[in-house]
Design a protein around this motif. Structure first.
Motif, PDB file in Angstrom:
ATOM      1  N   ASP A   7       5.083  90.162  90.488  1.00 57.19           N
ATOM      2  CA  ASP A   7       4.253  89.857  89.322  1.00 57.19           C
ATOM      3  C   ASP A   7       2.800  89.653  89.734  1.00 57.19           C
ATOM      4  OD1 ASP A   7       6.282  90.070  87.521  1.00 57.19           O
ATOM      5  OD2 ASP A   7       6.757  87.939  87.502  1.00 57.19           O
ATOM      6  N   ARG A   8       2.140  90.747  90.016  1.00 60.05           N
ATOM      7  CA  ARG A   8       0.719  90.670  90.320  1.00 60.05           C
ATOM      8  C   ARG A   8       0.054  91.968  89.897  1.00 60.05           C
ATOM      9  NH1 ARG A   8       0.266  91.206  96.965  1.00 60.05           N
ATOM     10  NH2 ARG A   8       1.062  93.324  97.141  1.00 60.05           N
ATOM     11  N   VAL A   9      -1.214  91.860  89.577  1.00 52.71           N
ATOM     12  CA  VAL A   9      -2.025  93.019  89.228  1.00 52.71           C
ATOM     13  C   VAL A   9      -2.782  93.439  90.483  1.00 52.71           C
ATOM     14  CG1 VAL A   9      -3.899  93.889  87.797  1.00 52.71           C
ATOM     15  CG2 VAL A   9      -2.253  92.256  86.841  1.00 52.71           C
ATOM     16  N   VAL A  10      -2.679  94.697  90.839  1.00 49.81           N
ATOM     17  CA  VAL A  10      -3.356  95.216  92.030  1.00 49.81           C
ATOM     18  C   VAL A  10      -4.466  96.152  91.573  1.00 49.81           C
ATOM     19  CG1 VAL A  10      -3.117  96.558  94.145  1.00 49.81           C
ATOM     20  CG2 VAL A  10      -1.254  95.055  93.404  1.00 49.81           C
ATOM     21  N   VAL A  11      -5.633  96.006  92.153  1.00 48.20           N
ATOM     22  CA  VAL A  11      -6.757  96.876  91.791  1.00 48.20           C
ATOM     23  C   VAL A  11      -7.369  97.459  93.055  1.00 48.20           C
ATOM     24  CG1 VAL A  11      -8.316  94.885  91.677  1.00 48.20           C
ATOM     25  CG2 VAL A  11      -8.957  97.014  90.553  1.00 48.20           C
ATOM     26  N   GLY A  12      -7.593  98.763  93.021  1.00 46.58           N
ATOM     27  CA  GLY A  12      -8.228  99.437  94.144  1.00 46.58           C
ATOM     28  C   GLY A  12      -9.740  99.297  94.074  1.00 46.58           C
ATOM     29  N   THR A  13     -10.355  99.044  95.222  1.00 43.83           N
ATOM     30  CA  THR A  13     -11.799  98.892  95.252  1.00 43.83           C
ATOM     31  C   THR A  13     -12.397  99.686  96.402  1.00 43.83           C
ATOM     32  OG1 THR A  13     -13.632  97.320  95.523  1.00 43.83           O
ATOM     33  CG2 THR A  13     -11.546  96.758  96.605  1.00 43.83           C
ATOM     34  N   ASP A  14     -13.544 100.272  96.144  1.00 46.84           N
ATOM     35  CA  ASP A  14     -14.271 100.968  97.208  1.00 46.84           C
ATOM     36  C   ASP A  14     -15.747 100.565  97.208  1.00 46.84           C
ATOM     37  OD1 ASP A  14     -15.260 102.183  94.959  1.00 46.84           O
ATOM     38  OD2 ASP A  14     -14.496 104.191  95.417  1.00 46.84           O
ATOM     39  N   GLY A  15     -16.051  99.524  96.450  1.00 49.50           N
ATOM     40  CA  GLY A  15     -17.424  99.035  96.414  1.00 49.50           C
ATOM     41  C   GLY A  15     -18.302  99.721  95.386  1.00 49.50           C
ATOM     42  N   SER A  16     -17.775 100.720  94.691  1.00 49.23           N
ATOM     43  CA  SER A  16     -18.563 101.445  93.703  1.00 49.23           C
ATOM     44  C   SER A  16     -18.673 100.650  92.406  1.00 49.23           C
ATOM     45  CB  SER A  16     -17.926 102.801  93.409  1.00 49.23           C
ATOM     46  OG  SER A  16     -16.669 102.627  92.762  1.00 49.23           O
ATOM     47  N   ALA A  17     -19.622 101.061  91.559  1.00 43.01           N
ATOM     48  CA  ALA A  17     -19.776 100.408  90.259  1.00 43.01           C
ATOM     49  C   ALA A  17     -18.527 100.589  89.412  1.00 43.01           C
ATOM     50  CB  ALA A  17     -21.002 100.969  89.536  1.00 43.01           C
ATOM     51  N   ASN A  18     -17.907 101.761  89.507  1.00 40.00           N
ATOM     52  CA  ASN A  18     -16.697 102.015  88.734  1.00 40.00           C
ATOM     53  C   ASN A  18     -15.558 101.085  89.149  1.00 40.00           C
ATOM     54  OD1 ASN A  18     -17.741 104.068  87.139  1.00 40.00           O
ATOM     55  ND2 ASN A  18     -17.246 105.654  88.623  1.00 40.00           N
ATOM     56  N   SER A  19     -15.401 100.872  90.451  1.00 40.31           N
ATOM     57  CA  SER A  19     -14.320 100.001  90.903  1.00 40.31           C
ATOM     58  C   SER A  19     -14.601  98.549  90.534  1.00 40.31           C
ATOM     59  CB  SER A  19     -14.094 100.141  92.414  1.00 40.31           C
ATOM     60  OG  SER A  19     -15.144  99.568  93.155  1.00 40.31           O
ATOM     61  N   ARG A  20     -15.872  98.134  90.527  1.00 45.81           N
ATOM     62  CA  ARG A  20     -16.192  96.766  90.101  1.00 45.81           C
ATOM     63  C   ARG A  20     -15.863  96.569  88.632  1.00 45.81           C
ATOM     64  NH1 ARG A  20     -21.165  97.789  92.836  1.00 45.81           N
ATOM     65  NH2 ARG A  20     -21.071  97.060  94.995  1.00 45.81           N
ATOM     66  N   HIS A  21     -16.113  97.585  87.828  1.00 46.35           N
ATOM     67  CA  HIS A  21     -15.777  97.492  86.414  1.00 46.35           C
ATOM     68  C   HIS A  21     -14.265  97.378  86.240  1.00 46.35           C
ATOM     69  CE1 HIS A  21     -17.132  97.796  82.275  1.00 46.35           C
ATOM     70  NE2 HIS A  21     -16.115  98.603  82.013  1.00 46.35           N
ATOM     71  N   ALA A  22     -13.518  98.124  87.054  1.00 43.80           N
ATOM     72  CA  ALA A  22     -12.059  98.051  87.000  1.00 43.80           C
ATOM     73  C   ALA A  22     -11.579  96.665  87.424  1.00 43.80           C
ATOM     74  CB  ALA A  22     -11.446  99.122  87.899  1.00 43.80           C
ATOM     75  N   ILE A  23     -12.237  96.068  88.427  1.00 45.39           N
ATOM     76  CA  ILE A  23     -11.862  94.729  88.881  1.00 45.39           C
ATOM     77  C   ILE A  23     -12.068  93.712  87.765  1.00 45.39           C
ATOM     78  CG2 ILE A  23     -12.515  92.849  90.435  1.00 45.39           C
ATOM     79  CD1 ILE A  23     -13.110  95.002  92.559  1.00 45.39           C
ATOM     80  N   ASP A  33      -2.554  86.909  81.393  1.00 50.43           N
ATOM     81  CA  ASP A  33      -1.111  86.894  81.616  1.00 50.43           C
ATOM     82  C   ASP A  33      -0.656  85.892  82.665  1.00 50.43           C
ATOM     83  OD1 ASP A  33      -1.055  88.941  79.779  1.00 50.43           O
ATOM     84  OD2 ASP A  33      -0.910  90.538  81.272  1.00 50.43           O
ATOM     85  N   GLY A  34      -1.605  85.236  83.327  1.00 57.31           N
ATOM     86  CA  GLY A  34      -1.226  84.281  84.358  1.00 57.31           C
ATOM     87  C   GLY A  34      -0.716  84.935  85.625  1.00 57.31           C
ATOM     88  N   ASP A  35      -1.145  86.167  85.897  1.00 55.07           N
ATOM     89  CA  ASP A  35      -0.715  86.886  87.096  1.00 55.07           C
ATOM     90  C   ASP A  35      -1.735  86.744  88.221  1.00 55.07           C
ATOM     91  OD1 ASP A  35       1.596  87.888  85.934  1.00 55.07           O
ATOM     92  OD2 ASP A  35       0.591  89.691  85.187  1.00 55.07           O
ATOM     93  N   PRO A  36      -1.285  86.777  89.473  1.00 55.35           N
ATOM     94  CA  PRO A  36      -2.225  86.863  90.598  1.00 55.35           C
ATOM     95  C   PRO A  36      -2.922  88.227  90.589  1.00 55.35           C
ATOM     96  CG  PRO A  36      -0.044  86.159  91.332  1.00 55.35           C
ATOM     97  CD  PRO A  36       0.109  86.669  89.937  1.00 55.35           C
ATOM     98  N   LEU A  37      -4.096  88.268  91.184  1.00 53.95           N
ATOM     99  CA  LEU A  37      -4.857  89.505  91.301  1.00 53.95           C
ATOM    100  C   LEU A  37      -5.024  89.841  92.774  1.00 53.95           C
ATOM    101  CD1 LEU A  37      -6.551  91.727  89.850  1.00 53.95           C
ATOM    102  CD2 LEU A  37      -8.533  90.229  90.157  1.00 53.95           C
ATOM    103  N   HIS A  38      -4.666  91.058  93.144  1.00 53.81           N
ATOM    104  CA  HIS A  38      -4.732  91.471  94.543  1.00 53.81           C
ATOM    105  C   HIS A  38      -5.650  92.680  94.664  1.00 53.81           C
ATOM    106  CE1 HIS A  38      -3.426  91.694  98.683  1.00 53.81           C
ATOM    107  NE2 HIS A  38      -3.038  92.954  98.539  1.00 53.81           N
ATOM    108  N   LEU A  39      -6.726  92.533  95.452  1.00 53.99           N
ATOM    109  CA  LEU A  39      -7.672  93.622  95.663  1.00 53.99           C
ATOM    110  C   LEU A  39      -7.280  94.405  96.913  1.00 53.99           C
ATOM    111  CD1 LEU A  39      -9.206  91.808  93.672  1.00 53.99           C
ATOM    112  CD2 LEU A  39     -11.313  92.311  94.939  1.00 53.99           C
ATOM    113  N   VAL A  40      -7.321  95.716  96.799  1.00 55.10           N
ATOM    114  CA  VAL A  40      -6.952  96.587  97.914  1.00 55.10           C
ATOM    115  C   VAL A  40      -8.100  97.543  98.203  1.00 55.10           C
ATOM    116  CG1 VAL A  40      -5.459  98.479  98.654  1.00 55.10           C
ATOM    117  CG2 VAL A  40      -4.472  96.480  97.514  1.00 55.10           C
ATOM    118  N   ARG A  41      -8.481  97.588  99.461  1.00 50.81           N
ATOM    119  CA  ARG A  41      -9.456  98.576  99.929  1.00 50.81           C
ATOM    120  C   ARG A  41      -8.780  99.393 101.021  1.00 50.81           C
ATOM    121  NH1 ARG A  41     -15.585  98.498  99.966  1.00 50.81           N
ATOM    122  NH2 ARG A  41     -16.200 100.153 101.431  1.00 50.81           N
ATOM    123  N   VAL A  42      -8.983 100.697 101.006  1.00 54.83           N
ATOM    124  CA  VAL A  42      -8.355 101.577 101.996  1.00 54.83           C
ATOM    125  C   VAL A  42      -9.432 102.174 102.887  1.00 54.83           C
ATOM    126  CG1 VAL A  42      -6.857 103.558 102.385  1.00 54.83           C
ATOM    127  CG2 VAL A  42      -6.519 102.117 100.357  1.00 54.83           C
TER     128      VAL A  42
END
Length: 305
Positions: A7-23, A33-42
């Motif tokens: 039960d967590r929301v995962v969001v991909g980030t690459d430092g771009s403006a688009n990824s910040r908006h998604a975050i 929803d009371g879920d943890p948020l996990h940021l992933v960078r590859v």
């Protein structure tokens, strides 16, 4: 093989403006929803220097890869700190993965409640192509994926819009839309759209057949959305005679979220719902949720660059 869903929301980030908006969108959802948020960078396994940085990379020699890893880790931790400050009520974590971004993110989607990505590319052409990473993840992920355009309305919309047909995964898509509406306290607007030649509309025989098809589609929409009543979700529905992607994009202007399936067939034979979803994601004014069953399997394809 079943996969345990965390039960967590995962969001991909690459430092771009688009990824910040998604975050930002993902964090608001996690807060709701009371879920943890996990940021992933590859970080790529074999990072390549930019054209202007070739000589600096050569000077670093074997240390170039390590410097790239350190830079990516620093950027990720800065992003985690920023989100924690902006959303103190949300549990925020981050992790740097090394490898191929589409492969890593697709695997993560299998066990996450939701994977969130920013729509890539600022130009119309780039958005139409979706970008290599986004397109590949949507195709291969074995869990729900939301794609957030940078132009998504800050204030949200007034309904959840869902595109439905009579494909095998339509029940999964309908269920996802109902759950989204319940969580957001919004109504659902369900549509089935199929395009038809203007020449056929002028034929009495064709008109009778179209009426019968529309009746079937209306009954199918009613069946798919019937569980909404038990969830206290208000539903409106309609059958439209236009290209499905055009109908959904038009409705996205006032939608909080557009829900589509990842594959199947709708309208005329040969019209792949996957291609409809792809077009909607590229053009939608609202975030798009690609719903799929957890055990869905996609055949491997070459990733677009």
């Amino acid at each position: 093989m079943s996969v345990e869903v965390v039960d967590r929301v995962v969001v991909g980030t690459d430092g771009s403006a688009n990824s910040r908006h998604a975050i930002e969108w993902a964090a608001q959802r996690a807060l709701r929803d009371g879920d943890p948020l996990h940021l992933v960078r590859v970080s790529p396994s074999m990072p390549l220097p930019t054209r202007s940085g070739v000589f600096r990379a050569m000077a670093h020699g074997a240390g170039f890869v390590e410097r790239v890893r350190e830079r990516d880790e620093d950027a990720l931790q800065q992003e985690v700190a920023r989100v924690r400050q902006a959303f103190p009520a949300v549990q925020v974590t981050g992790h740097l993965h090394v490898g191929d971004a589409p492969e890593v993110l697709s695997q993560i989607a299998a066990s996450a409640r939701l994977l969130v990505l920013g729509a890539t590319g600022a130009s119309a052409v780039n958005r139409l192509l979706l970008g290599g990473t986004v397109a590949a993840v949507i195709h291969h992920a074995r869990g729900p994926v939301a794609v957030v355009p940078e132009s998504a309305q800050e204030s949200g919309g007034d309904s959840i819009v869902v595109g439905l047909d009579d494909s095998a995964d339509a029940d999964v898509v309908a269920h996802a839309a109902i759950e989204e509406a319940r969580a957001a306290s919004l109504p659902v607007h369900a549509i089935h759209a199929w395009s038809i030649s203007a020449a056929l509309l002028s034929s009495d025989v064709a008109a009778a057949a179209i009426t019968e098809i529309d009746r079937y589609d209306e009954e199918n929409l009613a069946r798919l959305m019937a569980p909404a009543e038990a969830s206290g979700v208000r539903v409106t529905s309609e059958v439209r005679h236009e290209r499905p992607e055009d109908a959904l994009v038009a409705l996205s202007a006032r939608a909080a979220l557009v829900v589509v399936g990842s594959r199947g067939r709708g309208g005329f034979p040969g019209l792949l719902l996957g291609s409809v979803s792809r077009s909607v994601i590229a053009r939608s004014a609202a975030p798009v949720l690609v719903a799929r069953a957890r055990d869905s399997v996609r055949e491997p394809v070459d990733r677009e660059e």
